[in-house]
Write a protein that holds these residues in place. Structure first.
Motif, PDB file in Angstrom:
ATOM      1  N   ARG A 104       0.812  -1.224   0.032  1.00 24.92           N
ATOM      2  CA  ARG A 104      -0.047  -0.117  -0.003  1.00 24.92           C
ATOM      3  C   ARG A 104       0.643   0.939   0.106  1.00 24.92           C
ATOM      4  NH1 ARG A 104      -2.339   3.324   3.787  1.00 24.92           N
ATOM      5  NH2 ARG A 104      -1.397   2.158   5.545  1.00 24.92           N
ATOM      6  N   GLU A 105       2.142   1.131   0.531  1.00 21.52           N
ATOM      7  CA  GLU A 105       2.956   2.304   0.632  1.00 21.52           C
ATOM      8  C   GLU A 105       3.092   2.881  -0.731  1.00 21.52           C
ATOM      9  OE1 GLU A 105       7.427   3.685   2.173  1.00 21.52           O
ATOM     10  OE2 GLU A 105       6.627   1.770   2.145  1.00 21.52           O
ATOM     11  N   GLY A 106       2.672   4.310  -0.948  1.00 20.60           N
ATOM     12  CA  GLY A 106       2.868   5.025  -2.180  1.00 20.60           C
ATOM     13  C   GLY A 106       1.964   4.950  -3.026  1.00 20.60           C
ATOM     14  N   PHE A 107       0.849   4.132  -2.610  1.00 13.17           N
ATOM     15  CA  PHE A 107      -0.224   4.168  -3.482  1.00 13.17           C
ATOM     16  C   PHE A 107      -1.022   5.603  -3.489  1.00 13.17           C
ATOM     17  CE2 PHE A 107      -4.900   3.101  -4.244  1.00 13.17           C
ATOM     18  CZ  PHE A 107      -4.687   2.512  -5.639  1.00 13.17           C
ATOM     19  N   THR A 108      -1.466   5.743  -4.841  1.00 11.74           N
ATOM     20  CA  THR A 108      -2.135   7.202  -5.144  1.00 11.74           C
ATOM     21  C   THR A 108      -3.244   7.569  -4.077  1.00 11.74           C
ATOM     22  OG1 THR A 108      -3.414   6.308  -6.493  1.00 11.74           O
ATOM     23  CG2 THR A 108      -1.363   6.941  -7.748  1.00 11.74           C
ATOM     24  N   LYS A 109      -3.601   8.961  -4.241  1.00  8.02           N
ATOM     25  CA  LYS A 109      -4.644   9.239  -3.347  1.00  8.02           C
ATOM     26  C   LYS A 109      -5.440  10.228  -4.304  1.00  8.02           C
ATOM     27  CE  LYS A 109      -2.566   9.007   1.338  1.00  8.02           C
ATOM     28  NZ  LYS A 109      -1.970   9.874   2.364  1.00  8.02           N
ATOM     29  N   GLN A 110      -6.831  10.204  -4.200  1.00  9.16           N
ATOM     30  CA  GLN A 110      -7.616  11.157  -4.888  1.00  9.16           C
ATOM     31  C   GLN A 110      -8.203  12.119  -4.025  1.00  9.16           C
ATOM     32  OE1 GLN A 110     -10.125   8.052  -6.442  1.00  9.16           O
ATOM     33  NE2 GLN A 110      -9.168   8.138  -8.729  1.00  9.16           N
ATOM     34  N   PRO A 111      -8.292  13.359  -4.382  1.00  6.96           N
ATOM     35  CA  PRO A 111      -8.844  14.527  -3.701  1.00  6.96           C
ATOM     36  C   PRO A 111     -10.260  14.228  -3.095  1.00  6.96           C
ATOM     37  CG  PRO A 111      -8.793  15.330  -5.915  1.00  6.96           C
ATOM     38  CD  PRO A 111      -8.083  13.859  -5.953  1.00  6.96           C
ATOM     39  N   VAL A 112     -10.281  14.409  -1.663  1.00  8.02           N
ATOM     40  CA  VAL A 112     -12.018  14.401  -1.179  1.00  8.02           C
ATOM     41  C   VAL A 112     -11.998  15.444  -0.335  1.00  8.02           C
ATOM     42  CG1 VAL A 112     -11.495  11.912  -1.022  1.00  8.02           C
ATOM     43  CG2 VAL A 112     -10.890  12.927   0.925  1.00  8.02           C
ATOM     44  N   ALA A 113     -11.036  16.588  -0.088  1.00  4.09           N
ATOM     45  CA  ALA A 113     -11.307  17.397   0.592  1.00  4.09           C
ATOM     46  C   ALA A 113     -12.557  18.547  -0.006  1.00  4.09           C
ATOM     47  CB  ALA A 113     -10.321  18.433   0.999  1.00  4.09           C
ATOM     48  N   GLN A 114     -13.364  18.970   0.826  1.00  6.84           N
ATOM     49  CA  GLN A 114     -14.379  19.849   0.391  1.00  6.84           C
ATOM     50  C   GLN A 114     -13.647  21.021  -0.209  1.00  6.84           C
ATOM     51  OE1 GLN A 114     -17.312  21.089   3.280  1.00  6.84           O
ATOM     52  NE2 GLN A 114     -18.720  21.855   1.671  1.00  6.84           N
ATOM     53  N   ALA A 115     -14.233  21.496  -1.529  1.00  4.58           N
ATOM     54  CA  ALA A 115     -13.756  22.611  -2.079  1.00  4.58           C
ATOM     55  C   ALA A 115     -14.223  23.830  -1.434  1.00  4.58           C
ATOM     56  CB  ALA A 115     -14.146  22.850  -3.666  1.00  4.58           C
ATOM     57  N   SER A 116     -13.170  24.820  -1.286  1.00  5.27           N
ATOM     58  CA  SER A 116     -13.533  26.092  -0.788  1.00  5.27           C
ATOM     59  C   SER A 116     -14.628  26.928  -1.506  1.00  5.27           C
ATOM     60  CB  SER A 116     -12.282  26.851  -0.720  1.00  5.27           C
ATOM     61  OG  SER A 116     -11.616  27.096  -1.923  1.00  5.27           O
ATOM     62  N   GLN A 117     -15.505  27.559  -0.806  1.00  5.24           N
ATOM     63  CA  GLN A 117     -16.458  28.426  -1.603  1.00  5.24           C
ATOM     64  C   GLN A 117     -16.594  29.831  -0.860  1.00  5.24           C
ATOM     65  OE1 GLN A 117     -20.419  26.401  -2.208  1.00  5.24           O
ATOM     66  NE2 GLN A 117     -19.047  24.509  -1.634  1.00  5.24           N
ATOM     67  N   PRO A 118     -17.109  30.751  -1.460  1.00  7.11           N
ATOM     68  CA  PRO A 118     -17.462  31.953  -0.900  1.00  7.11           C
ATOM     69  C   PRO A 118     -18.231  31.817   0.351  1.00  7.11           C
ATOM     70  CG  PRO A 118     -17.714  32.289  -3.334  1.00  7.11           C
ATOM     71  CD  PRO A 118     -17.514  30.852  -3.085  1.00  7.11           C
ATOM     72  N   GLU A 119     -17.969  32.487   1.333  1.00  5.21           N
ATOM     73  CA  GLU A 119     -19.042  32.698   2.852  1.00  5.21           C
ATOM     74  C   GLU A 119     -20.352  32.990   2.454  1.00  5.21           C
ATOM     75  OE1 GLU A 119     -18.869  34.385   7.255  1.00  5.21           O
ATOM     76  OE2 GLU A 119     -17.131  34.890   5.940  1.00  5.21           O
ATOM     77  N   PHE A 120     -21.260  32.319   3.034  1.00  5.28           N
ATOM     78  CA  PHE A 120     -22.703  32.352   2.663  1.00  5.28           C
ATOM     79  C   PHE A 120     -23.285  33.730   3.349  1.00  5.28           C
ATOM     80  CE2 PHE A 120     -27.059  32.090   4.209  1.00  5.28           C
ATOM     81  CZ  PHE A 120     -27.705  31.957   2.882  1.00  5.28           C
TER      82      PHE A 120
END
Length: 383
Positions: free
Chosen positions: A358-374
């Motif tokens: 598993r070491e070095g296996f790729t990662k795909q982005p999962v973090a929530q994207a930043s958006q303008p404050e509501f």
């Protein structure tokens, strides 16, 4: 690296002058092999003629492959009619609508013959409105041979028989404004792109981190493609083929069209992202697209069980598998991307091994994207 545009155009013109319907590809295999040798590579041929030309890099493991196909659409003689004309069956998936009126060469054991594909009702003076009401399909066209024959026996006496190959003239036209019209730009334009990328790498004496396998297949139009030419040391494969510029598609006749998915599913996330990043880094115009009724050499390799990352870099074609048109801008853009990809550093070092932990296996982005404050004040009250 600078792509030699004159070389690319000259190669495309030459490739378009060589008939190569699937199953009748020997001549174009010889031509492509000679050109690879002239560029300094040593091509290896499979039993049937698919070509692998290795350009050595720092290591053979985790190699890259770049693939296009030499074969084109065409037809075969299905039956010799009593009148001496020929019934046809298509090679590859394409409509008889685009075969009608086509000038062709028939390749028989005794030699070649010229002819024209016509609808069964081809004379307006005879059939009047019947010409317009005739259905479209391979059962509704026939091949008129340009030879003295008015019977089945006379046609057979010429040496023409069931199974003979029929190649359609490309009618290639290169315009000063960059547009190129021709049959079989799918995928002879892809082959020309690959040769131009190799020429640039050789001219600039570029050294690569891993080996690069330049692959030319001979049966993509019937679904076989790269099924049998991918070796275990290949970790990633980029296919060079056409993108479809049509209503409902995002492909264009300019820049690179990077396919995100085709009818077999999504392309590899990381390899596709690498191509996008290379376009941005090298100021190469690009767009993304998804093809629902499309497959390529990448699909055949995956379906054959090869564990390789795959991606598709496409040049936009208007009226694909019909009366095709492309623009030189797309050809040079894709060639620039392919050369840049071959020269680029390896991002996923784990891919140098077929199987690892598993070491070095790729990662795909999962973090929530930043958006303008509501801000509630920005939303109008309902009326």
């Amino acid at each position: 690296m600078r792509i030699d545009q004159a070389y690319l155009a000259a190669q495309l013109k030459q490739l378009l002058s060589i008939d190569s319907p699937t199953g009748y590809t020997d001549r174009i295999v010889h031509y492509c092999s000679r050109e690879l040798e002239r560029l300094g590579l040593t091509p290896e041929l499979t039993r049937r003629g698919a070509i692998r030309a290795l350009r050595p890099g720092g290591t053979p493991m985790g190699a890259r492959a770049i693939v296009s196909h030499l074969d084109t659409l065409g037809a075969q003689v299905k039956l010799i009619k009593e009148c001496g004309r020929l019934e046809l069956v298509s090679i590859g998936h394409w409509s008889a609508r685009f075969a009608e009126g086509g000038r062709v060469t028939i390749y028989s054991e005794q030699g070649s013959f010229r002819g024209t594909v016509l609808p069964l009702k081809a004379s307006g003076h005879t059939f009047n409105e019947g010409v317009d009401t005739l259905p479209v399909g391979w059962d509704h066209v026939e091949l008129r041979i340009d030879a003295l024959t008015q019977s089945k026996a006379e046609t057979r006496a010429l040496g023409i028989d069931v199974g003979d190959f029929v190649a359609f003239d490309t009618n290639a036209e290169f315009l000063d404004n960059g547009y190129i019209n021709a049959r079989h730009l799918d995928d002879k334009a892809g082959v020309a792109i690959m040769l131009a990328a190799i020429e640039a790498l050789q001219r600039h004496e570029v050294r690569t981190e891993v080996d690069t396998h330049w692959l030319f297949t001979i049966a993509e139009e019937v679904g076989v493609g790269a099924a049998a030419i991918v070796t275990p040391d290949i970790a990633a494969m980029v296919t060079v083929d056409n993108g479809t510029t049509a209503p409902g598609q995002n492909s264009k006749e300019f820049g690179v069209t990077i396919a995100m998915a085709d009818q077999t599913g999504p392309f590899d996330y990381h390899l596709t992202k690498k191509l996008v990043d290379l376009c941005r880094e090298n100021d190469i115009a690009f767009q993304k697209d998804i093809f629902r009724y499309y497959r390529s050499d990448s699909a055949s390799a995956i379906e054959a069980g090869h564990d390789v990352r795959t991606a598709l870099a496409a040049f936009g074609i208007d009226a694909s598998h019909g009366y095709e048109r492309i623009h030189a801008h797309a050809l040079f853009s894709v060639a620039s991307l392919i050369a840049a990809y071959a020269a680029s550093p390896v991002r996923i070092s784990r891919d140098l091994q077929e199987i690892s932990g598993r070491e070095g296996f790729t990662k795909q982005p999962v973090a929530q994207a930043s958006q303008p404050e509501f801000d509630p004040q920005t939303i109008s009250k309902p009326k």
